[in-house]
Write a protein that holds these residues in place. Sequence first.
Motif, PDB file in Angstrom:
ATOM      1  N   ARG A   2       0.851  -1.199   0.000  1.00 12.46           N
ATOM      2  CA  ARG A   2       0.000   0.000   0.000  1.00 12.46           C
ATOM      3  C   ARG A   2       0.871   1.227   0.000  1.00 12.46           C
ATOM      4  NH1 ARG A   2      -4.448  -0.525   4.064  1.00 12.46           N
ATOM      5  NH2 ARG A   2      -3.187   1.100   4.987  1.00 12.46           N
ATOM      6  N   SER A   3       0.272   2.284  -0.400  1.00 11.96           N
ATOM      7  CA  SER A   3       1.065   3.512  -0.474  1.00 11.96           C
ATOM      8  C   SER A   3       1.386   3.990   0.928  1.00 11.96           C
ATOM      9  CB  SER A   3       0.282   4.586  -1.189  1.00 11.96           C
ATOM     10  OG  SER A   3      -0.882   4.833  -0.457  1.00 11.96           O
ATOM     11  N   PHE A   4       2.515   4.679   1.016  1.00 13.58           N
ATOM     12  CA  PHE A   4       2.954   5.117   2.323  1.00 13.58           C
ATOM     13  C   PHE A   4       2.381   6.458   2.700  1.00 13.58           C
ATOM     14  CE2 PHE A   4       6.048   1.758   2.178  1.00 13.58           C
ATOM     15  CZ  PHE A   4       6.049   1.371   3.492  1.00 13.58           C
ATOM     16  N   MET A 440      12.193  -4.289   4.354  1.00 10.30           N
ATOM     17  CA  MET A 440      11.747  -3.809   3.042  1.00 10.30           C
ATOM     18  C   MET A 440      12.472  -4.637   1.981  1.00 10.30           C
ATOM     19  SD  MET A 440      11.842   0.327   3.460  1.00 10.30           S
ATOM     20  CE  MET A 440      10.458   0.977   2.560  1.00 10.30           C
ATOM     21  N   THR A 441      11.755  -4.938   0.891  1.00 14.52           N
ATOM     22  CA  THR A 441      12.418  -5.615  -0.221  1.00 14.52           C
ATOM     23  C   THR A 441      13.301  -4.600  -0.952  1.00 14.52           C
ATOM     24  OG1 THR A 441      10.647  -5.077  -1.735  1.00 14.52           O
ATOM     25  CG2 THR A 441      10.434  -7.140  -0.519  1.00 14.52           C
ATOM     26  N   LEU A 446      14.217   0.828  -3.063  1.00 18.36           N
ATOM     27  CA  LEU A 446      14.455   1.693  -4.220  1.00 18.36           C
ATOM     28  C   LEU A 446      13.312   2.677  -4.405  1.00 18.36           C
ATOM     29  CD1 LEU A 446      16.288   2.237  -6.693  1.00 18.36           C
ATOM     30  CD2 LEU A 446      14.835   0.669  -7.969  1.00 18.36           C
ATOM     31  N   ARG A 447      12.113   2.138  -4.375  1.00 21.27           N
ATOM     32  CA  ARG A 447      10.922   2.920  -4.705  1.00 21.27           C
ATOM     33  C   ARG A 447      10.608   3.971  -3.620  1.00 21.27           C
ATOM     34  NH1 ARG A 447       7.891   5.781  -4.987  1.00 21.27           N
ATOM     35  NH2 ARG A 447       5.668   5.854  -5.448  1.00 21.27           N
ATOM     36  N   PHE A 448      10.746   3.569  -2.338  1.00 23.52           N
ATOM     37  CA  PHE A 448      10.278   4.459  -1.276  1.00 23.52           C
ATOM     38  C   PHE A 448      11.393   5.212  -0.577  1.00 23.52           C
ATOM     39  CE2 PHE A 448       6.898   1.312  -1.699  1.00 23.52           C
ATOM     40  CZ  PHE A 448       5.830   2.162  -1.918  1.00 23.52           C
ATOM     41  N   LEU A 453      14.869  10.090  -2.320  1.00 23.95           N
ATOM     42  CA  LEU A 453      16.003  10.853  -1.799  1.00 23.95           C
ATOM     43  C   LEU A 453      16.936  11.286  -2.923  1.00 23.95           C
ATOM     44  CD1 LEU A 453      16.837   8.992   1.531  1.00 23.95           C
ATOM     45  CD2 LEU A 453      15.549  11.089   1.201  1.00 23.95           C
ATOM     46  N   ALA A 454      16.963  10.502  -4.014  1.00 26.22           N
ATOM     47  CA  ALA A 454      17.844  10.858  -5.126  1.00 26.22           C
ATOM     48  C   ALA A 454      17.166  11.806  -6.108  1.00 26.22           C
ATOM     49  CB  ALA A 454      18.301   9.596  -5.852  1.00 26.22           C
ATOM     50  N   ALA A 455      15.846  11.982  -5.953  1.00 26.45           N
ATOM     51  CA  ALA A 455      15.089  12.763  -6.942  1.00 26.45           C
ATOM     52  C   ALA A 455      15.690  14.142  -7.226  1.00 26.45           C
ATOM     53  CB  ALA A 455      13.632  12.878  -6.509  1.00 26.45           C
TER      54      ALA A 455
END
Lengths: 534, 249
Positions: A2-4, A440-441, A446-448, A453-455
């Motif tokens: 689910r979305s965080f 976390m997988t 990567l996704r969350f 953070l790299a955006a």
Amino acid sequence: MRSFKPTARRCFARQILIVTGMIFFGLVCAIPLSASQQNTIVVGSKNFMENRLLAEMFAQLIETHTNLLVERRLGLAGTHVCFEALRTGGIDLYPEYTGTGLVTILGQPPMGEANTVLNRVRAEFLERWNLWWLAPLGFDNSYALALPRKQAQALGLRSISDLVPVASSMKAGLGFEFIERADGLPGLAQHYGLHFKSVVGMQQTLKYQAAAKGDIDLLDVYTTDGRLAVYDFVVLEDDRHFFPPYEAAALVRGETLEQHPKLGRVISLLAHALNAKQMRAFNLRIQEQGVPVAQAAREALQHLQLVSTNQEPTQATSPKASSFVSVLWESRATLASRTMEHLGLAGLGLLLGILVAIPLGLALERYRKSAEPVIRTIGMIQTIPSIALLAFMIPLFGVGPLPAIMALWIYSLYPILRNTFSGVRDAAPHVVETGRALGMTEWQVLRFVRLPLAAPTIMAGIRTAAIWTVGTATLAAFIGAGGLGVPIVSGLQLADVNLILSGALPATLLALAVDGLLGGIERMVRPKGLELAR
Amino acid sequence: MKTLALEARRVSKQFPDGTHALEHIDWAVQEGETVALIGESGSGKTTLLRLLNRLIEPSSGMIVIQGEPATAHDPITLRRGLGYVPQDGGLFPHWTIEQNICLVPQLLQWSKDKLDQLVNTLLPLVSLDPNQFAGRYPIELSGGERQRVAVARALAADPPIILLDEPFGALDPLTRQELQEQFLSWKRQLKKTMVLVTHDIAEAFRLADRISILKNGHLHQMGTAQELMQAPATPYVHSLIQHYHSHLS
């Protein structure tokens, strides 16, 4: 998963929105760039005025005497670009000179009598590439060396042989192509034993002004250049017959002639129709009187009675000294479409760059061993001068928007790739480790964690790439891709500062606007919580 | 004898660069017990902790968790069942305190109602006011507050075992003392099995039921503070105890 909670979801939605927007924008801009159709003849030209004028005359003849549509790719950067474009089918025809065909394209020694040269290039071009030299237009536009009359008289110079003893104290301003060509400076220097004190490479138009002001002592000219009379330059006689004949003629693809049998006959209307004196006059109309090329071509064709005189009456010539603002205002429609072309080129190049560099950067982050070699290789491609890279694209993609977009794409890769890789790699290692430790997988990390953070880093890379592509896209005019480089290239040939500015200024404003816009997006994608709330 | 919550059986770990981080470790933690892992950097204490939640795998030997080999479940499931508190808090800087606390329950796909309750029960447990802190970002908190949130996050899914990697190491002495006191009260209230990595022997004596002393990948001694002081098993343990006493006096 689910979305965080709201923030994470909003961030993601925003990213999707931005990416979709960019793709949509790219597609919209791509529409005017769509490829040419079946019944279209693409006429090319080199980037100097006489060649443009001849190409424009071909184009108008075809438009008047056939039902074919004509697409113009004028001002391509030099013989190499034009010829490659013709050979690979990017254009169907362009005006070429027999001596250039012999020496520059075939690589044979610069010698021979006019008919011998013509027969030689005809036979070889046909056999090697199925390219046809149509009947010569009737004038010879040779290279020559020239200098202001006063100096010539003071030094008693009439021929190139006279020049040999005094050359070692002279500064020559020569065209870039002339300096390189076998039938230019290298051959000439050897043939006559000629050595200048120094040689500077200069743009065609600027040479005349520099010579008139005394910044250079000597220049190379085309014998049909109208400005020879205006500047009162003396052309030195080629007394030992170095320069080969340069008869102007249309060089056409064999396939095009087969497809459109009428085409050859129509262009042959110009066979032996012109002479050097007329060409100097026509060239002068453009060079010094500020007549647009299209209008000068129409006047020339009317003069030769190849088009009727009553269609589209000649407009009053606009005085060259009009103000910059009025130049901008008069050309606003063209400028708007050039701006759209420009954005289309840069936007599509950038979009492709994003689509390739971000996934590649993420992949490299997972396979770190290959990261440095790959990134360094792409970084090296970056150091290829942009005009050279554009030229390399021509054998692969022809001329026009496609090779330009490909070159811009390659240019945009590096900053995005570098920033994606290092941004994701260096994104808060402790936090990443904690994410893993809490279950976390890798994908979730990567996704969350890593991507958000790299955006800002990735966005900064995109921003750099965007400014590069918008800037470099001005050079796309050299390979016929349009854009805001077109007025710059024409302006350089005409030494028309207003025309140059009418391309350069919008290009600069565009770069600033793009920078500002992407700076805004960069702030938007910066996750909240990375800096103290003010 | 009580059941064992955690066990290392003849565990060795050699890293690809050739370092022997751990050699033939036999080690066990009883249920409800707090064990400190103490040693200098490079002693292998963090390596042992990382073996427990399978961030790394042993070169030989076996890790057993609540009677089952650690390899019986996939590492992701295993980790979601083990609380974890890193040294610097390890809070996600782009998430609010509430989001951070809900991390593991989110991963476990708890219902929204349960998630909404979490912050109100957990923040008071670590002496933070939910109304004041739930919506803030980690950067707006002090180091001590961040560490409290990290503890709350580790407790969120109510795991039976909690691993703490130098949780108070980066704090100033006053805050550290305050949190150590809090730790003792959590320990009494929650009755969790806890493994606490530290390099501070005073902290280990104060907080742990038993202490494991590691040096250069070897387990020198494991026992209560009293056992260590009365019968140090090796000269190294003896020197540590000496050092501890000289600091006290």
